[in-house]
Design a protein around this motif. Sequence first.
Motif, PDB file in Angstrom:
ATOM      1  N   TRP A 127       0.533  -1.180   0.042  1.00 14.54           N
ATOM      2  CA  TRP A 127      -0.061  -0.013   0.348  1.00 14.54           C
ATOM      3  C   TRP A 127       0.753   1.301   0.089  1.00 14.54           C
ATOM      4  O   TRP A 127       0.702   2.211  -0.567  1.00 14.54           O
ATOM      5  N   LEU A 128       1.704   1.700   1.037  1.00 16.90           N
ATOM      6  CA  LEU A 128       2.544   2.406   1.662  1.00 16.90           C
ATOM      7  C   LEU A 128       3.527   3.116  -0.059  1.00 16.90           C
ATOM      8  O   LEU A 128       3.813   3.840  -0.726  1.00 16.90           O
ATOM      9  N   GLN A 129       4.105   1.644  -0.907  1.00 20.04           N
ATOM     10  CA  GLN A 129       4.890   1.724  -2.135  1.00 20.04           C
ATOM     11  C   GLN A 129       4.124   2.323  -3.207  1.00 20.04           C
ATOM     12  O   GLN A 129       4.170   3.012  -3.906  1.00 20.04           O
ATOM     13  N   ALA A 130       2.876   1.754  -3.268  1.00 21.49           N
ATOM     14  CA  ALA A 130       2.080   2.428  -4.542  1.00 21.49           C
ATOM     15  C   ALA A 130       1.240   3.301  -4.545  1.00 21.49           C
ATOM     16  O   ALA A 130       1.119   4.183  -5.210  1.00 21.49           O
ATOM     17  N   PHE A 131       0.575   4.041  -2.798  1.00 21.35           N
ATOM     18  CA  PHE A 131       0.743   5.795  -2.698  1.00 21.35           C
ATOM     19  C   PHE A 131       1.934   5.891  -2.805  1.00 21.35           C
ATOM     20  O   PHE A 131       1.605   7.333  -4.236  1.00 21.35           O
ATOM     21  N   THR A 132       3.046   5.866  -2.848  1.00 24.35           N
ATOM     22  CA  THR A 132       4.195   6.348  -3.175  1.00 24.35           C
ATOM     23  C   THR A 132       4.232   6.884  -4.346  1.00 24.35           C
ATOM     24  O   THR A 132       5.208   7.763  -5.113  1.00 24.35           O
ATOM     25  N   GLN A 133       4.291   5.926  -5.040  1.00 26.10           N
ATOM     26  CA  GLN A 133       5.120   6.266  -6.589  1.00 26.10           C
ATOM     27  C   GLN A 133       3.703   6.462  -7.267  1.00 26.10           C
ATOM     28  O   GLN A 133       4.042   7.261  -8.436  1.00 26.10           O
ATOM     29  N   SER A 134       1.963   6.442  -7.017  1.00 24.70           N
ATOM     30  CA  SER A 134       1.439   7.661  -7.701  1.00 24.70           C
ATOM     31  C   SER A 134       1.380   9.291  -7.138  1.00 24.70           C
ATOM     32  O   SER A 134       1.761   9.912  -8.358  1.00 24.70           O
ATOM     33  N   ALA A 135       1.965   9.325  -5.568  1.00 23.96           N
ATOM     34  CA  ALA A 135       2.356  11.084  -5.452  1.00 23.96           C
ATOM     35  C   ALA A 135       3.270  11.163  -6.816  1.00 23.96           C
ATOM     36  O   ALA A 135       3.092  12.372  -7.131  1.00 23.96           O
ATOM     37  N   TRP A 136       4.133  10.827  -6.551  1.00 21.61           N
ATOM     38  CA  TRP A 136       5.683  10.916  -7.467  1.00 21.61           C
ATOM     39  C   TRP A 136       5.302  10.834  -9.127  1.00 21.61           C
ATOM     40  O   TRP A 136       6.090  12.048  -9.184  1.00 21.61           O
ATOM     41  N   SER A 137       4.794  10.077  -9.123  1.00 19.27           N
ATOM     42  CA  SER A 137       4.408   9.777 -10.885  1.00 19.27           C
ATOM     43  C   SER A 137       4.068  11.263 -11.645  1.00 19.27           C
ATOM     44  O   SER A 137       4.017  11.321 -12.397  1.00 19.27           O
ATOM     45  N   THR A 138       2.788  11.259 -10.785  1.00 19.32           N
ATOM     46  CA  THR A 138       1.734  11.867 -11.382  1.00 19.32           C
ATOM     47  C   THR A 138       1.964  13.425 -11.427  1.00 19.32           C
ATOM     48  O   THR A 138       1.592  14.682 -12.161  1.00 19.32           O
ATOM     49  N   GLY A 139       3.068  13.453 -10.200  1.00 15.01           N
ATOM     50  CA  GLY A 139       2.926  15.545 -10.027  1.00 15.01           C
ATOM     51  C   GLY A 139       2.121  16.137  -8.673  1.00 15.01           C
ATOM     52  O   GLY A 139       2.402  16.947  -8.897  1.00 15.01           O
ATOM     53  N   ALA A 140       1.776  15.365  -8.581  1.00 15.47           N
ATOM     54  CA  ALA A 140       0.807  15.929  -7.520  1.00 15.47           C
ATOM     55  C   ALA A 140       1.222  16.144  -6.538  1.00 15.47           C
ATOM     56  O   ALA A 140       2.604  15.832  -6.042  1.00 15.47           O
ATOM     57  N   GLY A 141       1.009  17.696  -6.283  1.00 19.22           N
ATOM     58  CA  GLY A 141       1.590  18.747  -4.849  1.00 19.22           C
ATOM     59  C   GLY A 141       3.827  18.900  -5.688  1.00 19.22           C
ATOM     60  O   GLY A 141       3.943  19.928  -5.215  1.00 19.22           O
ATOM     61  N   TRP A 142       3.565  19.067  -6.760  1.00 13.57           N
ATOM     62  CA  TRP A 142       4.646  19.459  -7.293  1.00 13.57           C
ATOM     63  C   TRP A 142       4.684  21.096  -7.735  1.00 13.57           C
ATOM     64  O   TRP A 142       5.823  21.707  -7.847  1.00 13.57           O
ATOM     65  N   GLY A 143       3.345  21.572  -8.278  1.00 12.04           N
ATOM     66  CA  GLY A 143       3.234  22.808  -8.447  1.00 12.04           C
ATOM     67  C   GLY A 143       2.964  23.354 -10.328  1.00 12.04           C
ATOM     68  O   GLY A 143       3.276  23.942 -10.763  1.00 12.04           O
ATOM     69  N   LEU A 144       3.671  22.130 -10.625  1.00 18.03           N
ATOM     70  CA  LEU A 144       3.656  21.675 -12.301  1.00 18.03           C
ATOM     71  C   LEU A 144       1.950  21.900 -13.113  1.00 18.03           C
ATOM     72  O   LEU A 144       2.209  22.798 -13.849  1.00 18.03           O
ATOM     73  N   LEU A 145       0.960  21.293 -12.662  1.00 11.83           N
ATOM     74  CA  LEU A 145      -0.002  21.790 -12.966  1.00 11.83           C
ATOM     75  C   LEU A 145      -0.847  23.187 -12.552  1.00 11.83           C
ATOM     76  O   LEU A 145      -1.614  23.374 -13.102  1.00 11.83           O
ATOM     77  N   LEU A 146      -0.165  23.120 -11.700  1.00 10.59           N
ATOM     78  CA  LEU A 146      -0.679  24.298 -10.846  1.00 10.59           C
ATOM     79  C   LEU A 146      -0.131  25.860 -12.328  1.00 10.59           C
ATOM     80  O   LEU A 146      -1.236  26.571 -12.408  1.00 10.59           O
TER      81      LEU A 146
END
Length: 486
Positions: free
Chosen positions: A213-232
């Motif tokens: 669970w933790l690795q999957a959530f980490t992978q999704s967080a890093w992979s999608t760019g959520a929180g980077w400010g990129l999509l913002l």
Amino acid sequence: MTQRDQFLSRLGFLAAAIGMAVGTGNIWRFPRMAAQYGGGVFVLVYILALFLWSAPLLMVEMAIGRTTRLGPIGGFRDFIGRKYTWMGGWMVAVCLLITFYYAVITGWCAKYFVLALQGTFHEGVDTAIIWRNFQHDPWQNIFYQALSIGLCGVIIYKGIQKGVEKINKILVPSLFLFLLVAAIRAVTLPGASLGLRYLFVPDWSKLTEPATWLQAFTQSAWSTGAGWGLLLTYAVYTRRKDDIPQNCLTVGFGDHSAALLAGMAVIPTVFALSPSLEVATASLADNMGLTFISLAGLFPRMKGGTVIAPVFFLAMLFAALSSLIAQVEVGAKTLMDFGWTRKKSTLVVILLCFLLGLPSAAFPSFLLNQDWVWGMALLVSGFWVILAARKYGLQKLQKEVNLGADIKMGRTWVFILKYISPLVFVVVTGWWFSQAIAWDRKEWWHPFKVNSVGTILLQWLLLLLVMILLNRKLASWTKKPIAEED
């Protein structure tokens, strides 16, 4: 008044946004995680993570950018108040600190594409020696780093329509095409079925293991760019009634689709061509080694491998470059918000990325340290996004997100942002810290070790202190956005 730059079409925005999300982590990290943490179960949890963390954060980011028409610093200032400007400053700083070494990684992809074109990977060649020699040649690393960041600068210099949108309309479809070609060749190899079973057949026992669970959530967080400010930042260049939920879900599923294609290209190849199951599983144990040593050594053993190798490394180069473009745009947009021209902003950011990326290009251990520290800091950036949503008001934000949307976000979306996403942050971040302490119980606190908790806390504290001290300056430097033209 100068007309505000914006994407010409929704397709152009989606190409840029998907390109922003799809990076090297999709290609070298996802296959390893999926193979080690339950295959089909990992994939299911990975998709769940999209709905409980990544997509909600992407929607909040897009709402901030679309509402304020400013990058992260000005966006946080105008969205939730001047005293929170430092959160946007943290987000920009973390993004740029990653960009400094990510340009080096992009250079690695360029180098290996060139090597593949030259036919360097052939029967009998020791790919471990090739990788080791390249890593210990700072001048080659600096050359390819400069080439990558320079190419990115040219694209950003031309603006959103003529640069970012135009190039991503080429990069992203090509990336998916190349991954598809590599995946088709991989799954048709004799013995590839074992790799496909590792990827898609659920090992239900893994469902009870916290690491899955933790690795999957980490992978999704890093992979999608959520929180980077990129999509913002990209959202600043969208139209007022562009569909936020549909666009963000498209970006999320596009990113996850690229990861699955990469998994189908990598895992069957490793299992089909490795001499034993033990060698195959060992090959999947290291991110960089998997790509630059194991796969580079396996391609010559594959029929048509001299064609597939350049295709694979070109796909990885395109993935790295499309993400690097978005990261540099965050820095350039920040300076433009301070009143600078795009041309001046781009030149300054590119020069900074080159100069401050030199330590990562010259010293591999420094790059690993920065990846550990600032990759983890992205989770904190995501937490600032959650806090911004709560401060703005979740019901009020819900209306903003649903403006012009075909898919409406309801009470479940509000519940996720209010309770689930903060819990995810606490659990995942706490787990990574506990893992790091377990790696070295005697010196986990040491601030100068490559992957210690101490080095994270020291560097985070310094950045946090600088941002809070600069809060008023950052708020005053940022100008008001250009008036709406559409």
